[in-house]
Write a protein that holds these residues in place. Structure first.
Motif, PDB file in Angstrom:
ATOM      1  N   VAL A 187      -2.324  12.651 -12.128  1.00 44.79           N
ATOM      2  CA  VAL A 187      -1.797  13.061 -10.808  1.00 44.79           C
ATOM      3  C   VAL A 187      -2.564  12.337  -9.698  1.00 44.79           C
ATOM      4  CG1 VAL A 187      -1.517  15.004  -9.229  1.00 44.79           C
ATOM      5  CG2 VAL A 187      -0.912  15.271 -11.625  1.00 44.79           C
ATOM      6  N   GLY A 188      -3.892  12.252  -9.838  1.00 48.79           N
ATOM      7  CA  GLY A 188      -4.727  11.579  -8.834  1.00 48.79           C
ATOM      8  C   GLY A 188      -4.329  10.120  -8.666  1.00 48.79           C
ATOM      9  N   LEU A 189      -4.080   9.444  -9.785  1.00 50.76           N
ATOM     10  CA  LEU A 189      -3.732   8.020  -9.716  1.00 50.76           C
ATOM     11  C   LEU A 189      -2.345   7.818  -9.088  1.00 50.76           C
ATOM     12  CD1 LEU A 189      -5.100   6.771 -13.159  1.00 50.76           C
ATOM     13  CD2 LEU A 189      -5.958   6.160 -10.911  1.00 50.76           C
ATOM     14  N   VAL A 190      -1.410   8.743  -9.371  1.00 46.25           N
ATOM     15  CA  VAL A 190      -0.058   8.608  -8.792  1.00 46.25           C
ATOM     16  C   VAL A 190      -0.112   8.829  -7.283  1.00 46.25           C
ATOM     17  CG1 VAL A 190       2.274   9.564  -8.757  1.00 46.25           C
ATOM     18  CG2 VAL A 190       1.107   9.288 -10.926  1.00 46.25           C
ATOM     19  N   ILE A 191      -0.850   9.866  -6.865  1.00 43.54           N
ATOM     20  CA  ILE A 191      -0.938  10.160  -5.424  1.00 43.54           C
ATOM     21  C   ILE A 191      -1.614   9.000  -4.689  1.00 43.54           C
ATOM     22  CG2 ILE A 191      -2.059  11.692  -3.745  1.00 43.54           C
ATOM     23  CD1 ILE A 191      -1.378  13.999  -5.690  1.00 43.54           C
ATOM     24  N   GLU A 192      -2.632   8.434  -5.320  1.00 43.57           N
ATOM     25  CA  GLU A 192      -3.349   7.314  -4.701  1.00 43.57           C
ATOM     26  C   GLU A 192      -2.444   6.097  -4.517  1.00 43.57           C
ATOM     27  OE1 GLU A 192      -7.486   6.063  -6.247  1.00 43.57           O
ATOM     28  OE2 GLU A 192      -6.094   4.440  -6.672  1.00 43.57           O
ATOM     29  N   SER A 193      -1.469   5.942  -5.430  1.00 43.31           N
ATOM     30  CA  SER A 193      -0.601   4.771  -5.346  1.00 43.31           C
ATOM     31  C   SER A 193       0.263   4.810  -4.081  1.00 43.31           C
ATOM     32  CB  SER A 193       0.271   4.661  -6.597  1.00 43.31           C
ATOM     33  OG  SER A 193       1.200   5.701  -6.607  1.00 43.31           O
ATOM     34  N   GLU A 194       0.555   6.012  -3.564  1.00 45.33           N
ATOM     35  CA  GLU A 194       1.339   6.107  -2.328  1.00 45.33           C
ATOM     36  C   GLU A 194       0.558   5.506  -1.155  1.00 45.33           C
ATOM     37  OE1 GLU A 194       2.097   9.983  -0.798  1.00 45.33           O
ATOM     38  OE2 GLU A 194       4.062   9.413  -0.033  1.00 45.33           O
ATOM     39  N   GLU A 195      -0.748   5.831  -1.102  1.00 46.80           N
ATOM     40  CA  GLU A 195      -1.598   5.259  -0.040  1.00 46.80           C
ATOM     41  C   GLU A 195      -1.639   3.741  -0.161  1.00 46.80           C
ATOM     42  OE1 GLU A 195      -5.489   6.975  -0.089  1.00 46.80           O
ATOM     43  OE2 GLU A 195      -4.679   8.995  -0.143  1.00 46.80           O
ATOM     44  N   ARG A 196      -1.754   3.256  -1.398  1.00 44.80           N
ATOM     45  CA  ARG A 196      -1.842   1.816  -1.617  1.00 44.80           C
ATOM     46  C   ARG A 196      -0.525   1.132  -1.201  1.00 44.80           C
ATOM     47  NH1 ARG A 196      -5.388  -1.946  -4.036  1.00 44.80           N
ATOM     48  NH2 ARG A 196      -6.883  -0.242  -3.786  1.00 44.80           N
ATOM     49  N   ALA A 197       0.601   1.829  -1.445  1.00 46.25           N
ATOM     50  CA  ALA A 197       1.898   1.256  -1.053  1.00 46.25           C
ATOM     51  C   ALA A 197       1.978   1.120   0.468  1.00 46.25           C
ATOM     52  CB  ALA A 197       3.031   2.141  -1.572  1.00 46.25           C
ATOM     53  N   LEU A 198       1.480   2.134   1.179  1.00 44.00           N
ATOM     54  CA  LEU A 198       1.476   2.069   2.647  1.00 44.00           C
ATOM     55  C   LEU A 198       0.621   0.900   3.123  1.00 44.00           C
ATOM     56  CD1 LEU A 198       1.146   5.863   3.529  1.00 44.00           C
ATOM     57  CD2 LEU A 198       3.088   4.378   4.029  1.00 44.00           C
ATOM     58  N   ALA A 199      -0.539   0.725   2.454  1.00 46.31           N
ATOM     59  CA  ALA A 199      -1.440  -0.369   2.830  1.00 46.31           C
ATOM     60  C   ALA A 199      -0.770  -1.719   2.585  1.00 46.31           C
ATOM     61  CB  ALA A 199      -2.741  -0.260   2.047  1.00 46.31           C
ATOM     62  N   LEU A 200      -0.055  -1.834   1.462  1.00 48.94           N
ATOM     63  CA  LEU A 200       0.632  -3.101   1.145  1.00 48.94           C
ATOM     64  C   LEU A 200       1.701  -3.409   2.190  1.00 48.94           C
ATOM     65  CD1 LEU A 200       1.132  -2.915  -2.731  1.00 48.94           C
ATOM     66  CD2 LEU A 200      -0.289  -4.516  -1.493  1.00 48.94           C
ATOM     67  N   ASP A 201       2.464  -2.363   2.561  1.00 49.23           N
ATOM     68  CA  ASP A 201       3.500  -2.563   3.581  1.00 49.23           C
ATOM     69  C   ASP A 201       2.883  -2.958   4.917  1.00 49.23           C
ATOM     70  OD1 ASP A 201       5.772  -2.227   2.120  1.00 49.23           O
ATOM     71  OD2 ASP A 201       5.835  -0.050   2.355  1.00 49.23           O
ATOM     72  N   ALA A 202       1.766  -2.285   5.260  1.00 54.49           N
ATOM     73  CA  ALA A 202       1.109  -2.567   6.540  1.00 54.49           C
ATOM     74  C   ALA A 202       0.566  -3.995   6.586  1.00 54.49           C
ATOM     75  CB  ALA A 202      -0.022  -1.564   6.765  1.00 54.49           C
ATOM     76  N   ARG A 203       0.240  -4.541   5.415  1.00 55.53           N
ATOM     77  CA  ARG A 203      -0.324  -5.904   5.389  1.00 55.53           C
ATOM     78  C   ARG A 203       0.755  -6.960   5.129  1.00 55.53           C
ATOM     79  NH1 ARG A 203      -5.350  -4.047   1.667  1.00 55.53           N
ATOM     80  NH2 ARG A 203      -6.188  -2.573   3.181  1.00 55.53           N
ATOM     81  N   ALA A 204       2.007  -6.597   5.342  1.00 54.86           N
ATOM     82  CA  ALA A 204       3.138  -7.530   5.221  1.00 54.86           C
ATOM     83  C   ALA A 204       3.183  -8.187   3.848  1.00 54.86           C
ATOM     84  CB  ALA A 204       3.071  -8.585   6.312  1.00 54.86           C
ATOM     85  N   PHE A 205       3.051  -7.344   2.802  1.00 57.69           N
ATOM     86  CA  PHE A 205       3.105  -7.881   1.435  1.00 57.69           C
ATOM     87  C   PHE A 205       4.478  -8.489   1.157  1.00 57.69           C
ATOM     88  CE2 PHE A 205       3.467  -7.526  -3.197  1.00 57.69           C
ATOM     89  CZ  PHE A 205       2.312  -8.187  -3.565  1.00 57.69           C
ATOM     90  N   ASP A 206       5.493  -7.945   1.882  1.00 58.38           N
ATOM     91  CA  ASP A 206       6.869  -8.389   1.670  1.00 58.38           C
ATOM     92  C   ASP A 206       7.194  -9.717   2.342  1.00 58.38           C
ATOM     93  OD1 ASP A 206       8.012  -6.683  -0.027  1.00 58.38           O
ATOM     94  OD2 ASP A 206       8.784  -5.289   1.477  1.00 58.38           O
ATOM     95  N   ALA A 207       6.286 -10.217   3.167  1.00 56.39           N
ATOM     96  CA  ALA A 207       6.608 -11.401   3.971  1.00 56.39           C
ATOM     97  C   ALA A 207       7.071 -12.565   3.107  1.00 56.39           C
ATOM     98  CB  ALA A 207       5.395 -11.805   4.782  1.00 56.39           C
ATOM     99  N   ARG A 208       8.125 -13.200   3.585  1.00 57.86           N
ATOM    100  CA  ARG A 208       8.663 -14.337   2.844  1.00 57.86           C
ATOM    101  C   ARG A 208       7.917 -15.607   3.279  1.00 57.86           C
ATOM    102  NH1 ARG A 208      15.019 -15.189   3.205  1.00 57.86           N
ATOM    103  NH2 ARG A 208      15.162 -13.421   1.825  1.00 57.86           N
ATOM    104  N   GLY A 209       7.947 -16.591   2.460  1.00 52.61           N
ATOM    105  CA  GLY A 209       7.324 -17.866   2.845  1.00 52.61           C
ATOM    106  C   GLY A 209       6.178 -18.225   1.934  1.00 52.61           C
ATOM    107  N   LYS A 210       5.794 -19.482   2.001  1.00 53.35           N
ATOM    108  CA  LYS A 210       4.731 -19.968   1.117  1.00 53.35           C
ATOM    109  C   LYS A 210       3.380 -19.465   1.599  1.00 53.35           C
ATOM    110  CE  LYS A 210       3.362 -24.342  -1.014  1.00 53.35           C
ATOM    111  NZ  LYS A 210       2.790 -23.707  -2.136  1.00 53.35           N
ATOM    112  N   ARG A 211       2.571 -18.991   0.681  1.00 52.13           N
ATOM    113  CA  ARG A 211       1.245 -18.504   1.043  1.00 52.13           C
ATOM    114  C   ARG A 211       0.232 -19.625   0.870  1.00 52.13           C
ATOM    115  NH1 ARG A 211       1.108 -12.312  -0.388  1.00 52.13           N
ATOM    116  NH2 ARG A 211       3.280 -11.895   0.044  1.00 52.13           N
ATOM    117  N   THR A 212      -0.780 -19.574   1.709  1.00 51.55           N
ATOM    118  CA  THR A 212      -1.834 -20.581   1.607  1.00 51.55           C
ATOM    119  C   THR A 212      -3.006 -19.971   0.856  1.00 51.55           C
ATOM    120  OG1 THR A 212      -1.123 -21.384   3.747  1.00 51.55           O
ATOM    121  CG2 THR A 212      -3.249 -22.181   2.951  1.00 51.55           C
ATOM    122  N   ALA A 213      -3.462 -20.664  -0.177  1.00 52.54           N
ATOM    123  CA  ALA A 213      -4.581 -20.137  -0.973  1.00 52.54           C
ATOM    124  C   ALA A 213      -5.879 -20.259  -0.178  1.00 52.54           C
ATOM    125  CB  ALA A 213      -4.687 -20.900  -2.273  1.00 52.54           C
TER     126      ALA A 213
END
Lengths: 257, 211
Positions: A187-213
């Protein structure tokens, strides 16, 4: 873990390892797997990871060989005379299977022990692995130690609260304790994943385009050609085995007719 | 850059098109859950070890993701889980990626059909997943390892061959079914119990994201 393989682009040893595994299974038995095993262990030794790769290989090969020989000795074919004495054919079969398995483990073991997974994933991402797939591999590798520590914490906490664990509790009692131990962890790991999803969205994980290493991994032209040669040699070896197989079928048909 | 346009005496501001999100088959929520599920597959080994139970429970994370986020997410979790296990534990585990795919896909399908809404449904789903996973793993074990693995299942194969006098291949299949027929229903029951405890809001978010 650093090894001599760090000087290479991780894709080159990966291509070599995949090719060695396929050759070990496709080539004439048992000499090809024996040669692949020796070559893989030699590469591991030269890269400074010989001990770890040898242990990894022996941990799988020795018990497999022992069990196969035991099986052959305990249950001989109807024609065989003596029980508990391994037959020559059975031992050779066990050796062939164990060598094949050992060749695969040693070849892949060089990658597992000698190449940092993060570096390998970055090299794959540079060659077109989607960002989400690269994230899954790296985040999973990083989540493992944390989840293990958390499992230990939950175990300690529930023991303190009186959950009976270990000997003297019976299988039923231990099964009953399972939800109390595994439940909070999951349960702890599932609940934590919601926070991580918000963080991913906030950091524009979905952004299209080539990433620079941030730290690009060098891929010299020599290594690119080395990989091409490896793939070509592998294709030629597999084609040769197919031709041999088809040829033997034709000969068998001709001799029958 | 914003541009001003005058239409029907109203000033309408037009912005350049916003780039669409990159196309990928999983929601962000599923992406965030999968690494934790993979870690869970490995971490539950500590719990099983402490309880000294004769099961693995190494697919609970895969089944959980499949039920919450759908079959595709279950398949991805299975692949990543066995790949990470292969990198961390033994390369031999790479060979069992097809088994993890079968588990993830079947658990996702069972979740879509509503099998995890009741305890009986979860047990039934576990039995189906267990038999399918056992047959898939038996095929790999027979093809690559001569029917025996260097584990408790290998010894069970020998015991079955000794007791019933069947061939090694048949004994390997029976041993795999016996092991998985206990392991997978227990994993599914555990997932069912967790889903019961999970906040409804979170369950609904997963369902919305998967739709």
């Amino acid at each position: 873990m650093t090894s001599a393989l760090d000087r290479w682009n991780p894709l080159t040893p990966l291509a070599a390892a995949i090719a060695l595994v396929l050759v070990a299974f496709a080539g004439p038995q048992p000499w090809t797997p024996a040669a692949v095993l020796a070559l893989s262990l030699a590469i591991a030794l030269a890269s400074g990871i010989g001990g770890k790769v040898t242990v990894l290989t022996l941990l799988v090969v020795v018990p497999t060989f022992a069990l196969l020989v035991l099986l052959d000795a305990a249950f001989p074919e109807p024609a065989a005379e003596t029980r508990w004495i391994p037959s020559r054919a059975g031992t050779l079969d066990a050796l062939a299977i164990s060598l094949r398995l050992g060749a695969a483990i040693a070849a892949l073991g060089v990658i597992v022990v000698g190449v940092a997974p993060r570096r390998l994933t970055r090299a794959l991402a540079a060659r077109g692995l989607p960002a989400w797939a690269a994230y899954l591999v790296i985040a999973s590798l990083e989540a493992v130690p944390d989840a293990r520590r958390r499992a230990e914490d939950v175990l300690d906490a529930q023991r303190c609260r009186g959950v009976a664990v270990g000997k003297g509790t019976g299988v039923r009692g231990r099964l009953r304790a399972l939800p109390a131990l595994a439940g909070p962890l999951i349960v702890g790991l599932v609940i934590e994943s919601e926070e991580r999803a918000l963080a991913l969205d906030a950091r524009a994980f979905d952004a299209r385009g080539k990433r620079t290493a941030l730290a690009p991994i060098a891929d010299p032209i020599g290594e690119i050609w080395a990989r091409r040669v490896i793939w070509l040699a592998l294709a030629a070896a597999i084609a040769w085995r197919f031709w041999e197989f088809a040829h033997s079928l034709v000969i068998a048909q001709v001799s029958r007719s | 850059m914003a541009m001003g346009v005058v239409r029907n005496a109203l000033r309408v501001v037009c912005y350049p098109p916003v780039p669409l999100p990159a196309r990928r088959p999983l929601s962000t929520l599923a992406l965030a859950l999968i690494p934790r599920a993979v870690a869970l597959n490995l971490a539950l080994g500590a719990v099983v070890g402490a309880l000294k139970l004769p099961v693995y429970l190494d697919s609970v994370g895969t089944i959980l993701v499949a039920v919450l986020a759908g079959p595709w997410a279950g398949i991805v979790t299975g692949i990543v889980s066995n790949s990470v296990l292969g990198l961390l534990v033994s390369p031999a585990l790479f060979a069992f990626i097809p088994v993890a795919i079968v588990i993830g896909w079947l658990a996702g399908v069972a979740g879509t059909l509503g099998a995890f809404r009741s305890l009986a449904g979860s047990i039934a789903a576990g039995l189906v997943i267990g038999v399918a996973a056992a047959l898939a793993s038996a095929v790999i074990v027979i093809a690559l390892m001569g029917g025996l693995t260097a584990s408790g299942t290998g010894l069970l194969t020998i015991a079955i061959r000794a007791t019933f006098g069947v061939s090694v291949d048949s004994a390997a299949k029976i041993a795999a079914v016996v092991t998985d027929a206990l392991d997978k229903p227990l994993s599914c029951v555990l997932v069912y119990l967790v889903l019961e405890r999970l906040p409804r809001r979170l369950g609904a978010r997963f369902r919305r994201a998967a739709a």
